[in-house]
Structures are given as C-alpha cells and as structure tokens.
Scaffold this motif. Structure first.
Motif, PDB file in Angstrom:
ATOM      1  N   GLN A  24      68.006  91.650 144.133  1.00 19.12           N
ATOM      2  CA  GLN A  24      69.457  91.544 144.288  1.00 19.12           C
ATOM      3  C   GLN A  24      69.914  90.083 144.279  1.00 19.12           C
ATOM      4  N   ALA A  25      69.146  89.207 144.910  1.00 17.11           N
ATOM      5  CA  ALA A  25      69.504  87.779 144.915  1.00 17.11           C
ATOM      6  C   ALA A  25      69.423  87.205 143.506  1.00 17.11           C
ATOM      7  N   GLN A  27      69.645  88.849 140.693  1.00 21.20           N
ATOM      8  CA  GLN A  27      70.703  89.459 139.892  1.00 21.20           C
ATOM      9  C   GLN A  27      72.055  88.810 140.179  1.00 21.20           C
ATOM     10  N   MET A  28      72.315  88.484 141.425  1.00 18.50           N
ATOM     11  CA  MET A  28      73.583  87.841 141.783  1.00 18.50           C
ATOM     12  C   MET A  28      73.698  86.464 141.125  1.00 18.50           C
ATOM     13  N   VAL A  29      72.613  85.693 141.138  1.00 15.14           N
ATOM     14  CA  VAL A  29      72.636  84.365 140.522  1.00 15.14           C
ATOM     15  C   VAL A  29      72.868  84.471 139.015  1.00 15.14           C
ATOM     16  N   ASN A  31      74.130  86.968 137.307  1.00 17.04           N
ATOM     17  CA  ASN A  31      75.470  87.502 137.020  1.00 17.04           C
ATOM     18  C   ASN A  31      76.547  86.443 137.184  1.00 17.04           C
ATOM     19  N   SER A  32      76.392  85.555 138.171  1.00 18.98           N
ATOM     20  CA  SER A  32      77.395  84.503 138.344  1.00 18.98           C
ATOM     21  C   SER A  32      77.344  83.519 137.171  1.00 18.98           C
ATOM     22  N   SER A  35      78.999  85.234 134.265  1.00 18.18           N
ATOM     23  CA  SER A  35      80.458  85.232 134.419  1.00 18.18           C
ATOM     24  C   SER A  35      81.052  83.900 133.988  1.00 18.18           C
TER      25      SER A  35
END
Length: 91
Positions: A24-25, A27-29, A31-32, A35
């Motif tokens: 999850q960590a 994926q968050m990085v 994805n940011s 974006s």
C-alpha cells in the motif's frame, strides 16, 4: 501461548500484514508520481508515455504482491499438513 501451530500462524499473519502495508505504501508513492505526470500531460507526449509506463509498473507490482501472498498461503498450508502428519494439531 505454547502451541507451536498458533505461534507460527501468528507469524504468518504478521508477515502478510507487513507485506500488505508495504504494498500500500509503494502504491501510494507511485500513484502520487503518476498523478503529477498526468497533470503535466498538456506539456507534451512524453508525459503521456511516462504515465502509461507508471500504469504498467503499478499493475506489475500488484501482481507480484498477489503472487507473494498466494505463495505465503500455500507455504502455510503445506506447513500445516506437515505438522498434522507429525502428530500436531491444525489451527
């Protein structure tokens, strides 16, 4: 808690939870970053290509995570079978 099966089950559960948190960590990085690239698309085609590459990286990492968790579950099931065959109890 002296039951070795319960102890190992706890270890497996903790390992799976840690793998999920790391996924999850990551994926968050990613994805940011994706974006940010998506917001810069109007500047030229290289950003669209980079965004497509991020999609591929995200999908690949998700597949690797799913495969790792599946492997952990299989190894736990095999371990349970070995314990049962050796006269231990399944939990």
């Amino acid at each position: 808690m002296n039951d070795p099966v319960a102890i190992i089950k706890t270890f497996f559960d903790q390992a799976k939870a840690a793998a999920q948190a790391q996924h999850q960590a990551y994926q968050m990085v990613v994805n940011s970053q994706k974006s940010m690239i998506d917001s810069m698309r109007s500047l030229g085609p290289q950003f669209e290509m980079a965004s497509a590459q991020f999609d591929k990286v995200i999908e690949f990492q998700s597949q690797q995570y799913a495969a790792a968790v599946k492997h952990m579950d299989q190894m736990y099931a095999e371990w349970q079978n070995l314990v049962t065959q050796a006269g231990g109890k399944k939990k």
